[in-house]
Each structure stands twice: as structure tokens, then as C-alpha cells.
Write an enzyme that holds these catalytic residues in place. Structure first.
Site, PDB file in Angstrom:
ATOM      1  CG  ASP A 297      -2.223   0.821   0.869  1.00  0.00           C
ATOM      2  OD1 ASP A 297      -2.150   1.721   0.004  1.00  0.00           O
ATOM      3  OD2 ASP A 297      -3.272   0.591   1.487  1.00  0.00           O
TER       4      ASP A 297
HETATM    5  C1  BGC Z   1      -5.197   3.021   0.053  1.00  0.00           C
HETATM    6  C2  BGC Z   1      -5.320   1.965  -1.006  1.00  0.00           C
HETATM    7  C3  BGC Z   1      -5.220   2.585  -2.373  1.00  0.00           C
HETATM    8  C4  BGC Z   1      -3.930   3.363  -2.483  1.00  0.00           C
HETATM    9  C5  BGC Z   1      -3.739   4.005  -3.836  1.00  0.00           C
HETATM   10  C6  BGC Z   1      -3.987   3.919  -0.163  1.00  0.00           C
HETATM   11  O1  BGC Z   1      -3.967   4.978   0.721  1.00  0.00           O
HETATM   12  O2  BGC Z   1      -5.136   2.407   1.330  1.00  0.00           O
HETATM   13  O3  BGC Z   1      -6.516   1.266  -0.848  1.00  0.00           O
HETATM   14  O4  BGC Z   1      -5.310   1.609  -3.361  1.00  0.00           O
HETATM   15  O5  BGC Z   1      -3.923   4.382  -1.495  1.00  0.00           O
HETATM   16  O6  BGC Z   1      -4.654   5.000  -4.049  1.00  0.00           O
END
Ligand code: BGC
Length: 781
Positions: A297
Site C-alpha cells: 500500500d
Molecule cells: C489506500 C489503497 C489505495 C492506495 C492508492 C492507499 O492509501 O489504502 O486502498 O489503493 O492508497 O490509491
């Protein structure tokens, strides 16, 4: 063929028309030719040939993914890195011109001409916004959800997005957690069906097939169990709960062929998910045989330092890579970002990370790029974007999906459906801060759509009733909020809160419209950014002055329909006893307002069911139906062993939802009352439409294992089917219970078991179904 199930619930002519149109969508907007699938052997050869030419730095580049925010970044900030082979993937780009521009740098100006992989969060739509995932789970209709994500994929792929960070399949049992809106609710069985359906929808027969994208199951794993419902908080999950509750949707996604996985942010049992070899190697690769790649993530690698797990960024890179994270996602402006880019080469030089470990990760990224066809076809056809995005069939599907996702929670006295042309209803007051909000009808993660094209509840009702009915509107109250949202940066801030005099004037206007109208449609709930990431709340109360508005309006003695627009269950006990009619619409998407009007006026019959247990108040959280039985079971008369001061039952049970017609369940039987471990039995139940309208019922099957090496939940969902029945029509629904459904992970045995035992079975319309029978499993011969 894909669209045939969709047509199954639309009658006659309409079905044919929709089938024809959907067949056209499948063709339109897709590259005309699809490559024949390459053999694994030939793919391996291509990957190895490329890998053998790469320097360590180029390899590390393939493991580097950066956010690109069009609003405040300039191409010059990434182009040199792409040219030098230091960036393998970008996310958050949705402009096909820019995507082609960056791709050109990669495939024409970098030494090895390796294409970039473009990712984006396509959560519930791209240009067309569909109901939020929690709503889609309320449809209990995996075939519909598959089609929806297929259309979302085609709209994203049209601009050059190859990869979606979805489905989000975290089980969530605490509605204070904002991200509950992104998943399928509390149940592993329903969650698994929704997970697999979404993977199939996004990826199609294979992610390289026209109009499809690579899916990414997230957040692996346990993110939904954060303490106190606080986002990013540590999760403590015993192994049995992990295997039986939190992991099954991920396993289902792997079985459906998901191409990638995202490691979660939080600590799982004290080991951050992004440095967690148990999750990423033992479970994901060894136990499940997952062949795709793992992305962290955003900034989760660097955050291993923040967690107090890794010593510094270099140690974080070492820990994440060796635990099994292949690609690092970074927000480049953050000092903790780019752990791989800044440390991996040195770690390889020092021998702390072996060349084989590095190659293993790079191989997976290259393989994904080959499989997506990016080496053969790196660019996107900019001229086709508009025709794909403006396809009216997408909106038609969005409307059907929204209708099928809504849950009728209460309809005392059958106020609904309202009748168009009813002479007793010549005026309607549409009241509430969400009644005319285009932004809030869509739900979180709606960044690329045209917000102005979203249809609000007010607009939907106006379009439905035309000029024959007087429709008056007042917001009544302002929702307000304490903190800004992290997504304000994408969607813009909210207008300033109302002044005191404005508040009084708006409130009075709403009350006066309500008083002078024949029916009130009261639209309450939450702003779209009040659920989603970084949107946890300490309570599930209606925010702002909405409860006051509800109390005043419900005290006027008018017929009131409460329509909820929200991404989590809310505390509505007062409404549940004072307002005769409640429709849960969730954030229903671009066509949401039309779908609400369709339901209110009976052009669609509600058939959605809750994918979670609806608490009476925040004080009951966490509350879920599949809990273990206590020594004083709720079924024992005169006892309320779980709380003294409030009922321990929820406001609405899991699986609950009403229709405009009624159904009865009868004749529950098992084909084999006794079976051996490993064998299967069929369970059959008759469902009859006992009312006067056609409608949908979701037949649900629950089981309970009476004894074994470990205590089992009081009930567990093990089958469901949404069916449409004409008035008086009766159908037999069949379920199969076999090894897969009767096996569980036993905390006593520390492994998967299927045990000889007596099982209770229930079938009915929600988790409190009373029609029951039993069967016995005896030991294998
Ligand atoms: C979120 C993810 C997301 C990623 C990209 C993160 O902050 O937890 O679910 O896919 O950002 O946007």
C-alpha cells in the site's frame, strides 16, 4: 454470453433490447483484436531473456511505483526517471494523452524499452459511478457485480489504465471503520462470492482481453479488524478467526485468478502486514499457490520504520522485499517514500538481499506486463475514449445496479410504492442535506466522473413525477464536519458551514414545506467523504443537526419516507420507531437519484438485503450474526445475557430487507440426512411469492455445527440465491453442502478439519430464519 445472466431478471422485450445493447458494449470500445494467449513456456523465455539484460538499477526500477498527481505534478518530475529505467509503474494518471506521453518515453527512449504499468483505484466505477461496494454487496447478485466491474474496467482501460487497486475485500465488523463502505460487509461467504465476481468482472477471461484490467485484491490482510474501528490501527486476530473469517475472500479471489495483491498498512498481531512473511509467503504463496505479484500500500514499506518494526528505510526495504512485497507504491513527495529505489541496489551489493530474491520480484512484474500485452501494444487509442465513456448502456446498468442494491428497511402501512397520478398526493416535499447533492450520491473514490452528470434524489423524483405534482425542496440542515478530508485535495473542500441565521431560516423552510405537502421524502445520511479511507468515526450517529430535523419532521404527522444516503449503517433507532418507511439507498452512484425514484414509485421493486448486522447504536459495536453461542443463549427465555441495559439484538439482522410483495419459505429438506466426511448433500427449500406483485427474494442458507473440536458460530451463511418470482409463483431453490462448506480451521487442532457432527440448517430471508432441519456427518469409512 457474459451478459446473459443480467438479462435473466429483465422481462421479454426489454431483456432482448438490453442483451443486444450489452453485446454492442462488449464490442464497442474494445480494441478490435485480442491476442491469442501465450504459453507459460514462451512467456518465461521472454521474461528470462529480458531479465538477463537488466542491470541491478534497472531491476530496482521495475519495483518502483510512483503516484502522479496531475493537479500538482509536472511531467518533468518523472520523465527523466522513466527514461533511465528507474520507474516501472505510475498510479493515479487518468489522462490518456499523458499516459501515452509517459509510455512513449518508456518504450522509445529507455534502454530496454520496458513499458510502464498504469494503475488506478477503480473501486465502483470510473466515468460512470456505480453503487459503492457495500451497496453492491447488498444486491446479493454476483452476476450483476461482475458485469458492473466489467464496465468499470472497460472505461478505465479506455484511457490506458491497466490495473485497478480493487477489489477491496476486507471483512468489516465495525461500522465505525470508514472503509467498511469499500467492501462487502461482515460475512466471509458473501464476501467471497463478491470477491470472485469482482475479479472476474475486472479481469474478464484474462486481464489482457479487450477492455479488461488486472485486478488487485486488497488489503492483505486483516485491515478491517483495526482496534476501535480506527483507520490504520493494529489488528489482533487469532488464527482461527483469520482463517475462518478474514482470509476466505482473499482465497476466493486467488481461486478466481486475481493477478495481484496489495499488502495492508497495519500491524497484524504485531507484525506489519507489509513485512509479514507469514501472510505473504506462507499463506499467499505456499498455502494458496498465488502466482501474481504483491504491491505495497502507499508508502507502507517506508512506514515499517514508523511502525517501530524496521530500523531505517534500508532495513524497511529489506524486510518488505524478503517478506514478499514485489513492488513498492510511493507518494514521491514523502520522506519515507522510495525505500526500494534508494536502498535495494546497495542491499544487493552488500549481499543482504540476494540477486535471486531481487530477480524473483522483478520477474513477477515483467510477467504481468507481458501478460497484459503491454510489450506488443503499449499505447492507448485516444480517439476511442469518448465513445466508450459516453455509452448510454453504462448508465442504464448503473441504474439497474442501484435499484438492485437498495434495501427497504421498513414499510409499515405500505406507504410505498407511491402511485404516480395518485390524486391524494399532489405535493411532495423533498427535504434533507443530501437530497440534492450530486457529490454525495456517488460515494467515496469517485474522482474521474463528471459530477454534474450525477442525478440527485430531488432530480430523480422531479423527472419521475413531471409537472403534475408540486415538488418542493429544502436542505433543512447543514451536515458540517470536524476535520477536513484527505480527499479534499482531489474533490475540493466543502462549502463553509452555514451561519446561525441561515441555519434557522433553512430549518424553518424545510418544516414549512413538509407541513404543506402530502408526503415528505426525507433524505439523510453522510457526506461521501465521511466513509472511505481515513474516515473512521467514533459513533455511527447521524452527523450534524440531522437528528433534530428527523425528530421535527416525524412529529408533523405527515407520511414520511426516510431515504438514507450513506456508506455505513447509521444509528436510526428513533426513525425505526417513528418513521413508517425507510429505504437504505447507500451511495448509489451516478444514476442514484433515478433509481431511488424508481423504487419509491414502484417502477422497480426493492430486493436488496443487508450485508451486515445493523446495530441499534454505536454501543453495540462490534455486533455480527456469526458469533459463538454463550452459555446463556439468546434463545433461552427471560434472559438477555449479552447486555443488561439495551437489547442485545440488532436493529436489523444480517441478510434482512423487505419487498413490495411477500414471500414464504417451506418444505426445507436435505437429500441425505446422513453423510460421510467428504460427501455432499443437497438442501432444498420452496420459496413462494405470496403477494400481489412480482419481486425478488434472496433465499439464504445457514448452518451450525452442534459440537466438535472447537465451538462454532451460532449460524454461518453457506448459500444464497436471489430469485425473481411472479405473484403466486413457487420455486425450489437448491444448495449443496459439502466438504468446502463443512470444513473450518480449528483452533484446537491448529488446522483445517471436517468433523463428524450433527448440523442444524436454516433457510429463509435473513439470518433469523426459523425454518430448520438437521443432518448428520459421520466419520469416513
Ligand atoms: C489506500 C489503497 C489505495 C492506495 C492508492 C492507499 O492509501 O489504502 O486502498 O489503493 O492508497 O490509491
Amino acid at each position: 454470453m457474459l451478459f446473459v445472466p443480467f438479462c435473466g431478471y429483465i422481462s421479454g422485450e426489454m431483456r432482448k433490447k438490453v442483451a443486444a445493447c450489452l453485446a454492442v458494449i462488449a464490442l464497442l470500445g474494445q480494441p478490435v483484436t485480442s491476442r491469442p494467449r501465450e504459453s507459460q513456456q514462451s512467456l518465461d523465455r521472454r521474461v528470462e531473456a529480458l531479465l538477463s539484460q537488466m542491470t541491478v538499477e534497472e531491476k530496482v526500477g521495475q519495483l518502483n511505483q510512483l503516484f502522479y498527481f496531475t493537479k500538482f505534478m509536472k511531467p518533468e518530475m518523472v520523465e527523466p526517471g522513466i527514461r533511465e529505467g528507474k520507474i516501472g509503474s505510475l498510479l493515479f494518471l487518468t489522462d490518456p494523452v499523458l499516459i501515452n506521453r509517459f509510455q512513449k518515453v518508456a518504450v522509445e527512449n529507455s534502454r530496454l524499452k520496458i513499458p510502464l504499468l498504469f494503475g488506478f483505484d477503480v473501486i465502483h466505477g470510473f466515468r460512470t459511478i456505480f453503487p459503492v461496494p457495500l451497496a453492491m454487496a447488498s444486491s446479493w447478485d454476483p452476476a450483476l457485480v461482475e458485469q458492473v466491474q466489467g464496465v468499470a474496467a472497460s472505461e478505465a482501460r479506455a484511457v490506458g489504465v491497466h490495473w485497478t487497486f480493487a477489489p477491496m475485500i476486507d471483512i468489516a465488523r465495525d461500522p465505525r471503520w470508514g472503509r467498511i463502505v469499500e467492501g462487502a460487509g461482515e460475512d466471509p461467504f458473501l464476501g467471497s462470492r463478491m470477491a470472485a465476481a469482482q475479479v472476474r468482472g475486472f479481469q474478464g477471461p484474462d486481464p489482457a482481453s479487450p477492455g479488461h484490467v488486472l485486478a488487485c485484491m486488497k488489503h492483505f490482510a486483516g485491515y478491517g479488524a483495526g482496534s476501535g474501528g480506527r483507520d490504520y490501527d493494529s489488528a489482533y486476530i487469532p488464527d482461527a478467526e483469520l482463517y475462518n473469517v478474514y482470509l476466505p475472500p482473499f482465497k476466493a479471489a486467488v481461486d478466481a485468478g486475481v493477478g495481484s495483491a496489495m499488502s495492508a498498512y497495519m500491524d497484524l498481531n504485531d507484525v506489519p502486514a507489509t513485512g509479514n512473511a507469514f501472510l505473504l509467503r506462507d499463506v499467499l504463496r505456499r498455502q494458496w499457490g498465488f502466482k501474481g505479484f504483491v504491491v505495497s500500500d502507499a508508502n507502507a514499506v517506508g512506514n515499517l520504520v514508523t511502525h517501530g518494526f524496521a530500523e531505517d528505510k534500508s532495513d524497511a526495504a529489506y524486510r518488505a522485499l524478503t517478506a514478499g512485497v514485489d513492488l513498492e507504491m510511493s507518494i514521491p513527495t514523502d520522506p519515507i517514500a522510495n525505500a526500494y529505489a534508494t536502498s535495494l541496489a546497495k542491499l544487493v551489493q552488500e549481499g543482504r538481499v540476494t540477486k535471486a530474491q531481487l530477480d524473483e520480484a522483478v520477474r513477477r512484474i515483467l510477467e504481468a506486463k507481458f501478460k497484459l500485452g503491454l510489450f506488443d501494444n503499449p499505447y492507448v487509442d485516444e480517439s476511442r475514449v469518448a465513445s466508450i465513456h459516453n455509452n448510454p448502456e453504462h448508465r442504464r446498468l448503473a441504474r439497474v445496479a442501484a435499484q438492485r442494491s437498495m434495501v427497504l428497511l421498513r414499510n409499515e402501512g405500505n406507504l410505498l410504492p407511491l402511485v404516480k397520478g395518485d390524486s391524494k398526493i399532489s405535493s411532495v416535499a423533498v427535504i434533507g442535506p443530501l437530497a440534492d447533492s450530486k457529490r454525495d450520491i456517488r460515494g467515496s473514490w469517485s474522482f474521474v466522473d463528471d459530477v454534474n452528470s450525477a442525478v440527485t434524489v430531488l432530480e430523480g423524483i422531479r423527472a419521475k413525477v413531471g409537472t403534475s405534482v408540486k415538488v418542493e425542496y429544502a436542505a433543512g440542515v447543514d451536515i458540517g464536519r470536524v476535520y477536513p478530508s484527505m480527499f479534499d485535495i482531489m474533490t475540493g473542500p466543502r462549502p463553509k458551514p452555514w451561519s446561525e441565521p441561515q441555519q434557522r431560516a433553512e430549518f424553518e423552510k424545510a418544516v414549512s414545506f413538509a407541513r404543506s405537502s402530502d408526503v415528505v421524502i426525507l433524505v439523510l445520511g453522510e457526506h461521501e467523504e465521511m466513509s472511505g479511507e481515513a474516515a473512521s468515526k467514533s459513533t455511527i450517529e447521524l452527523p450534524g443537526q440531522q437528528l433534530e430535523l428527523l425528530k421535527t419532521i416525524s412529529g408533523l404527522g405527515k407520511p414520511v419516507v426516510l431515504v438514507l444516503i450513506n456508506g455505513r449503517p447509521l444509528e436510526i433507532s428513533r426513525a425505526a420507531s417513528n418513521i413508517s418507511t425507510i429505504l437504505e439507498a447507500w451511495h448509489p452512484g451516478t444514476e442514484g437519484g433515478n433509481a431511488v425514484a424508481d423504487i419509491l414509485y414502484g417502477d422497480a421493486t426493492p430486493g436488496g438485503k443487508l450485508p451486515l448486522t445493523w446495530p441499534r447504536s454505536s454501543a453495540q459495536i462490534p455486533i455480527y450474526y456469526a458469533h459463538n453461542i454463550t452459555q446463556e443463549p439468546e434463545t433461552k427465555k427471560g434472559f438477555t445475557s449479552r447486555y443488561w441495559d439495551i437489547p442485545s439484538s440488532p436493529l436489523y439482522p444480517f441478510g434482512y430487507g423487505l419487498s413490495y410483495t411477500t414471500f414464504s419459505f417451506s418444505n426445507l429438506r436435505v437429500s441425505k440426512p446422513e453423510l460421510r466426511v467428504g460427501e455432499s448433500t443437497e438442501v432444498l427449500v420452496d420459496v413462494e411469492n405470496t403477494g400481489r406483485r412480482a419481486g425478488d427474494e434472496v433465499a439464504q442458507l445457514y448452518i451450525h455445527q452442534r459440537y466438535g473440536s472447537a465451538s462454532r458460530p451460532v449460524r454461518e451463511l453457506k448459500g444464497f440465491e436471489r430469485i425473481t418470482l411472479a405473484p403466486g409463483q413457487k420455486r425450489t431453490v437448491r444448495f449443496t453442502l459439502g466438504k468446502a462448506e463443512l470444513t473450518y480451521w480449528s483452533a484446537a487442532v491448529k488446522g483445517w478439519v471436517q468433523e463428524p457432527a450433527v448440523f442444524d440448517v436454516w433457510a429463509g430471508a435473513d439470518a433469523t430464519a426459523s425454518l430448520t432441519t438437521t443432518f448428520r456427518v459421520v466419520g469416513a469409512k
